[in-house]
Design an enzyme around this catalytic site. Structure first.
Site, short mmCIF file in Angstrom:
data_model
loop_
_atom_site.label_atom_id
_atom_site.label_comp_id
_atom_site.label_asym_id
_atom_site.label_seq_id
_atom_site.Cartn_x
_atom_site.Cartn_y
_atom_site.Cartn_z
N ASN A 1 41.04 39.39 43.95
CA ASN A 1 40.57 38.10 43.42
C ASN A 1 41.02 38.03 41.97
O ASN A 1 40.44 38.67 41.10
CB ASN A 1 39.04 38.06 43.54
CG ASN A 1 38.45 36.77 43.01
OD1 ASN A 1 39.16 35.92 42.48
ND2 ASN A 1 37.15 36.63 43.14
N ARG B 1 41.95 35.98 47.44
CA ARG B 1 41.05 34.83 47.37
C ARG B 1 41.77 33.71 46.61
O ARG B 1 42.26 33.94 45.50
CB ARG B 1 39.78 35.20 46.63
CG ARG B 1 38.89 34.01 46.45
CD ARG B 1 37.74 34.32 45.53
NE ARG B 1 36.86 33.17 45.44
CZ ARG B 1 36.25 32.81 44.34
NH1 ARG B 1 36.40 33.50 43.22
NH2 ARG B 1 35.47 31.76 44.34
N HIS C 1 32.89 28.10 47.87
CA HIS C 1 32.07 29.22 48.40
C HIS C 1 32.18 29.28 49.93
O HIS C 1 31.30 29.83 50.59
CB HIS C 1 30.57 29.06 48.06
CG HIS C 1 30.21 29.18 46.62
ND1 HIS C 1 29.23 28.40 46.04
CD2 HIS C 1 30.67 29.99 45.64
CE1 HIS C 1 29.10 28.71 44.77
NE2 HIS C 1 29.98 29.67 44.49
N ARG D 1 26.41 25.04 34.92
CA ARG D 1 26.88 23.71 35.35
C ARG D 1 25.69 22.80 35.67
O ARG D 1 24.72 23.26 36.26
CB ARG D 1 27.76 23.81 36.60
CG ARG D 1 29.03 24.59 36.41
CD ARG D 1 29.95 24.42 37.62
NE ARG D 1 31.00 25.41 37.60
CZ ARG D 1 31.17 26.35 38.53
NH1 ARG D 1 30.36 26.42 39.58
NH2 ARG D 1 32.15 27.22 38.41
N GLU E 1 31.69 38.38 50.46
CA GLU E 1 32.90 37.57 50.52
C GLU E 1 34.15 38.44 50.65
O GLU E 1 35.11 38.07 51.33
CB GLU E 1 33.01 36.70 49.25
CG GLU E 1 31.96 35.60 49.22
CD GLU E 1 31.77 34.97 47.86
OE1 GLU E 1 31.04 35.56 47.03
OE2 GLU E 1 32.35 33.91 47.60
#
Ligand code: ADP
Length: 407
Positions: A8, A88, A177, A238, A381
């Site tokens: 990643n 990813r 996600h 956020r 993940e």
């Protein structure tokens, strides 16, 4: 050849994990942080040994990958017997909807999505290019954060904008996600002992970033993140949903530029903006100390999630299980209780003692008389990317929806 390396690559970091897929088992994992900045650091873990930590300037991503390879040589042995490397990739747009074997065409397609994810796709591509040069004979696969959500119907993914403009600029809900939502949805169906095709779920991925998804019979039918990861739930930094006119107002009244507002809404809002801390452990500590702003922030956080649960219960028509995952979803029982509070009318009833329990395995936290099962399912993940990578390289690619993946 049953090992898969998952990579990643971020703008200033490289995260990696090497799996032995028979098992499966993690052989080694690590992180290079602050590439090109002061205070760069590599942390490499192999087996049960003490982590190897190297604190030395890392000029760029190429040097970062060299560090990773030499860390393997020092601890755990060189990377061998690789069936594939899984990358990813944040944005697949509406064209890259499945895990994809990387060739020149795929690289060009990923580059095409860069305007939709300017902070992520270029770094992801850089990692792909370096790994392809270092392992030219190993198949490499891109796994997209957006892929699982590509089964959404137009009523869920379209924004009410002029149709031509939205089409030309590819403005729509994509969702993120996806790898995590897909993984926990499948694990939840397994835990419930029912085929994924038969269950309706709401999955709540609550980490630094946070999103909800409505999963009907293994297919995502709606999700809270949109064109970018800014929409939806309140997150660490956020804002999530707000009236789009707030943007114009900030520009006109506070004289902020587009870049200032982008920074404000992505990096200085959310729990950080409301409570002064983005890490939920710190927020919990503040609440414990009687900090009113933190308590209200937590209320805003949970209420926003609760509204999505109600909305997605309506979208699904029938809800079988509500799933909590990621750092906050897996570890914060107060958030889980706050989300489920007052949802008895939807058939959601938590068991307070089960909610406080801990386990690395999927578990039920609802009361025996709850119509809707409430589960905590730890996400993974990296493992999902490794499994999708192996499926592509062995020619048994798994489709984006779980439904068709059932044996
Ligand atoms: P990321 O989105 O960066 O992968 P994570 O899934 O690790 O983030 O989630 C980070 C959030 O999870 C933080 O707000 C943190 O406070 C919370 N968290 C992580 N681990 C724990 C824990 N053991 N107990 C309570 N909260 C935790």
């Amino acid at each position: 050849m049953s090992r898969v390396l998952v990579v990643n690559t971020g703008s200033s970091s490289i995260k990696y994990q090497l799996f032995e897929m028979d098992g499966p088992k993690t052989l080694a994992s690590g992180l290079v942080e602050r590439i090109g900045e002061a205070g760069a650091k590599l942390t490499h873990r192999a087996g049960d040994a003490e982590p190897l930590v190297v604190e030395e300037r890392v000029a760029d991503h190429s040097e970062g990958f060299e560090r990773v390879f030499s860390a393997f040589e020092t601890a755990g042995g060189p990377i061998t017997e690789l069936a594939g490397i899984g990358h990813r990739v944040v944005h697949g747009g509406d064209r890259l909807t499945e895990p994809t074997l990387i060739d020149d065409e795929a690289v060009a397609a990923i580059a095409d999505q860069a305007p939709l994810a300017p902070l992520h796709n270029p770094s992801n591509l850089l990692g792909i290019r370096i790994a392809m040069a270092s392992f030219p004979d190993t198949p490499q696969v891109a796994v997209f954060d957006t892929a699982f959500h590509q089964t959404m119907p137009p009523r869920a993914y379209r924004y009410a904008l002029p149709a031509e403009l939205a089409r030309d600029l590819r403005i729509r809900r994509y969702g993120f996600h996806g790898t995590s939502h897909a993984y926990v949805a499948r694990k939840a169906a397994e835990h419930l002992g029912r085929p994924a095709a038969e269950v309706n779920l709401i999955t709540l991925h609550l980490g630094n970033g946070a999103s909800a998804a409505a999963v009907q019979g293994g297919r995502c039918i709606d999700t809270s993140m949109g064109l970018t990861p800014l929409e939806g739930l309140v997150m660490g930094t956020r804002s999530g949903d707000l009236d789009p006119a707030v943007v114009f107002y900030l520009h006109r009244e506070a004289g902020l530029s587009v870049d200032d507002i982008d920074d404000l809404l992505n990096k200085r809002s959310g729990m950080l903006g409301l409570a002064g801390a983005n890490d939920m452990r710190e927020v919990a500590r503040l609440v414990g100390d009687g900090d009113e702003a933190a308590a209200e922030a937590l209320d805003v956080y949970c209420y926003r999630i609760r509204k999505y649960v109600g909305a997605y219960a309506a979208a699904l028509g029938r809800l079988d299980a509500l799933i909590f995952t990621a750092g906050i979803g897996e570890n914060n029982d107060a958030v889980r209780a706050g989300v489920c509070q007052g949802l008895e009318g939807l058939g959601i009833r938590l068991d307070a003692r089960r909610n406080k329990g801990r386990s690395a395995k999927p578990r039920t936290i609802s009361a025996d008389d709850s119509q809707v099962a409430v589960l905590v399912v730890p996400t993974n993940e990296e493992l999902e990317i490794a499994q999708q990578t192996l499926a592509v390289v062995t020619g048994q690619a798994r489709p984006a929806s779980l439904e068709a993946a059932e044996p």
